[in-house]
Motif scaffolding. Structure first.
Motif, PDB file in Angstrom:
ATOM      1  N   LEU A  37      14.186  15.201  -1.009  1.00 18.24           N
ATOM      2  CA  LEU A  37      14.465  16.152  -2.090  1.00 18.24           C
ATOM      3  C   LEU A  37      13.731  15.759  -3.383  1.00 18.24           C
ATOM      4  O   LEU A  37      14.316  15.704  -4.469  1.00 18.24           O
ATOM      5  N   ASP A  38      12.441  15.448  -3.218  1.00 12.91           N
ATOM      6  CA  ASP A  38      11.552  15.119  -4.339  1.00 12.91           C
ATOM      7  C   ASP A  38      11.842  13.787  -5.024  1.00 12.91           C
ATOM      8  O   ASP A  38      11.344  13.543  -6.121  1.00 12.91           O
ATOM      9  N   ILE A  39      12.635  12.960  -4.381  1.00 15.51           N
ATOM     10  CA  ILE A  39      12.826  11.599  -4.886  1.00 15.51           C
ATOM     11  C   ILE A  39      12.145  10.649  -3.905  1.00 15.51           C
ATOM     12  O   ILE A  39      12.438  10.667  -2.708  1.00 15.51           O
ATOM     13  N   MET A  40      11.204   9.849  -4.433  1.00 18.96           N
ATOM     14  CA  MET A  40      10.433   8.945  -3.580  1.00 18.96           C
ATOM     15  C   MET A  40      11.240   7.676  -3.286  1.00 18.96           C
ATOM     16  O   MET A  40      11.677   6.985  -4.203  1.00 18.96           O
ATOM     17  N   ILE A  41      11.409   7.417  -1.987  1.00 18.54           N
ATOM     18  CA  ILE A  41      12.219   6.269  -1.561  1.00 18.54           C
ATOM     19  C   ILE A  41      11.366   5.359  -0.679  1.00 18.54           C
ATOM     20  O   ILE A  41      10.574   5.840   0.152  1.00 18.54           O
ATOM     21  N   ASP A  42      11.489   4.056  -0.885  1.00 15.54           N
ATOM     22  CA  ASP A  42      10.699   3.086  -0.126  1.00 15.54           C
ATOM     23  C   ASP A  42      11.283   2.893   1.285  1.00 15.54           C
ATOM     24  O   ASP A  42      12.491   2.704   1.428  1.00 15.54           O
ATOM     25  N   CYS A  43      10.397   2.924   2.300  1.00 13.69           N
ATOM     26  CA  CYS A  43      10.815   2.662   3.683  1.00 13.69           C
ATOM     27  C   CYS A  43      10.790   1.147   3.888  1.00 13.69           C
ATOM     28  O   CYS A  43       9.779   0.588   4.318  1.00 13.69           O
ATOM     29  N   VAL A  44      11.885   0.501   3.568  1.00 11.90           N
ATOM     30  CA  VAL A  44      11.943  -0.966   3.680  1.00 11.90           C
ATOM     31  C   VAL A  44      13.206  -1.426   4.396  1.00 11.90           C
ATOM     32  O   VAL A  44      14.251  -0.777   4.316  1.00 11.90           O
ATOM     33  N   THR A  45      13.080  -2.566   5.062  1.00 17.34           N
ATOM     34  CA  THR A  45      14.261  -3.255   5.581  1.00 17.34           C
ATOM     35  C   THR A  45      14.857  -4.071   4.423  1.00 17.34           C
ATOM     36  O   THR A  45      14.214  -4.236   3.378  1.00 17.34           O
ATOM     37  N   MET A  46      16.041  -4.607   4.634  1.00 18.18           N
ATOM     38  CA  MET A  46      16.640  -5.497   3.632  1.00 18.18           C
ATOM     39  C   MET A  46      15.705  -6.675   3.346  1.00 18.18           C
ATOM     40  O   MET A  46      15.465  -7.029   2.182  1.00 18.18           O
ATOM     41  N   GLN A  47      15.151  -7.269   4.407  1.00 18.81           N
ATOM     42  CA  GLN A  47      14.284  -8.434   4.209  1.00 18.81           C
ATOM     43  C   GLN A  47      13.023  -8.060   3.427  1.00 18.81           C
ATOM     44  O   GLN A  47      12.587  -8.818   2.550  1.00 18.81           O
ATOM     45  N   GLU A  48      12.438  -6.896   3.743  1.00 21.04           N
ATOM     46  CA  GLU A  48      11.244  -6.453   2.998  1.00 21.04           C
ATOM     47  C   GLU A  48      11.573  -6.189   1.529  1.00 21.04           C
ATOM     48  O   GLU A  48      10.756  -6.462   0.641  1.00 21.04           O
ATOM     49  N   ALA A  49      12.762  -5.662   1.272  1.00 29.36           N
ATOM     50  CA  ALA A  49      13.182  -5.429  -0.119  1.00 29.36           C
ATOM     51  C   ALA A  49      13.291  -6.761  -0.853  1.00 29.36           C
ATOM     52  O   ALA A  49      12.795  -6.899  -1.982  1.00 29.36           O
ATOM     53  N   VAL A  50      13.902  -7.752  -0.201  1.00 27.39           N
ATOM     54  CA  VAL A  50      14.062  -9.076  -0.822  1.00 27.39           C
ATOM     55  C   VAL A  50      12.684  -9.708  -1.054  1.00 27.39           C
ATOM     56  O   VAL A  50      12.430 -10.263  -2.131  1.00 27.39           O
ATOM     57  N   ALA A  86      22.374  -6.837  -3.763  1.00 30.22           N
ATOM     58  CA  ALA A  86      22.800  -7.679  -4.891  1.00 30.22           C
ATOM     59  C   ALA A  86      23.265  -9.045  -4.381  1.00 30.22           C
ATOM     60  O   ALA A  86      22.939 -10.081  -4.969  1.00 30.22           O
ATOM     61  N   GLN A  87      24.010  -9.055  -3.270  1.00 27.63           N
ATOM     62  CA  GLN A  87      24.476 -10.342  -2.712  1.00 27.63           C
ATOM     63  C   GLN A  87      23.296 -11.185  -2.240  1.00 27.63           C
ATOM     64  O   GLN A  87      23.265 -12.396  -2.447  1.00 27.63           O
ATOM     65  N   ARG A  88      22.314 -10.537  -1.604  1.00 26.04           N
ATOM     66  CA  ARG A  88      21.126 -11.279  -1.156  1.00 26.04           C
ATOM     67  C   ARG A  88      20.382 -11.879  -2.346  1.00 26.04           C
ATOM     68  O   ARG A  88      19.876 -13.004  -2.268  1.00 26.04           O
ATOM     69  N   LEU A  89      20.324 -11.139  -3.449  1.00 28.98           N
ATOM     70  CA  LEU A  89      19.627 -11.645  -4.638  1.00 28.98           C
ATOM     71  C   LEU A  89      20.394 -12.790  -5.287  1.00 28.98           C
ATOM     72  O   LEU A  89      19.787 -13.727  -5.816  1.00 28.98           O
ATOM     73  N   LEU A  90      21.724 -12.756  -5.223  1.00 32.38           N
ATOM     74  CA  LEU A  90      22.526 -13.867  -5.747  1.00 32.38           C
ATOM     75  C   LEU A  90      22.295 -15.120  -4.899  1.00 32.38           C
ATOM     76  O   LEU A  90      22.144 -16.225  -5.433  1.00 32.38           O
ATOM     77  N   ALA A  91      22.252 -14.938  -3.574  1.00 29.28           N
ATOM     78  CA  ALA A  91      22.003 -16.076  -2.667  1.00 29.28           C
ATOM     79  C   ALA A  91      20.608 -16.657  -2.917  1.00 29.28           C
ATOM     80  O   ALA A  91      20.435 -17.874  -3.012  1.00 29.28           O
TER      81      ALA A  91
END
Ligand code: UDP
Length: 195
Positions: free
Chosen positions: A7-20, A90-95
């Protein structure tokens, strides 16, 4: 990884690990980056809020935080690997921060909530350095002091829990002044952490 428009919002195709891993690179760069977590509510909100839509479409990383967004992306044929929930990221980033010695600032929530979330984070992630906390209820006269407080604390990561779309608008407006490598809106995360 690619991006897909929902719906016109660009979203990244990433896994949790790729995001981290992507966030790790942003931290290494030292430059400010805006991270958003898109769920169906945020995408629907953006249909009537052009400013929010623009912010999301210029953000450095927009993770698929919601089954509806993952479904919509896959329905269009995009390789959307999995849901990356904002709370879990957020939890992954805290770790990661506890492991690497990154300082984290927790901004938002009702008075006392960020402090309780800080205590929970310190319990769950031994060695974590919380650079500061601040409640998310403030007037416009307080903003310069808040920005100075966060900037002066020199965090690597700023978690902002002001609700959608306030957190995205506030972070985008103050991204350069804050000079924090990772600025991420986390909605109700502190409330959940505070229990
Ligand atoms: N909040 C805040 N300042 C405000 C409005 C809201 O700090 O001016 C906080 C509120 O206390 C809560 C969070 O923002 O901790 C929003 O949580 P919610 O679950 O509503 O997030 P959303 O669904 O908007 O992501």
């Amino acid at each position: 990884h690619m991006k897909i428009s929902v719906l016109d919002i660009m979203i990244d195709c990433v896994t949790m690990q790729e995001a981290v891993d992507t966030i790790q690179r942003f931290i290494d760069s030292g430059k400010p980056h805006l991270i958003a977590t898109a769920n169906a509510e945020m995408v629907m909100f953006s249909q009537q809020d052009r400013e929010l839509a623009d912010i999301l479409n210029h953000a450095d990383l927009v993770v698929p935080d919601g089954a509806g967004v993952v479904w919509a992306a896959r329905y269009q044929g995009a390789p959307m690997p999995e849901r990356v929930a904002g709370y879990d990221l957020a939890q992954r980033l805290l770790a990661l921060s506890a492991q690497r010695g990154y300082r984290v600032f927790m901004f938002g929530g009702a008075p006392g909530v960020a402090e309780e979330a800080k205590s929970a984070a310190e319990r769950n992630y031994p060695g974590l350095q919380i650079a500061g906390t601040r409640s998310g209820f403030f007037s416009s006269e307080d903003e310069a002091a808040i920005i100075n407080e966060i900037r002066g604390a020199e965090p690597a990561i700023l978690l902002a829990a002001l609700g959608v779309p306030k957190q995205e608008k506030w972070l985008q407006a103050n991204l350069t002044a804050l000079n924090v490598p990772i600025c991420m809106g986390v909605g109700g995360t502190f409330d959940v952490m505070a229990g």
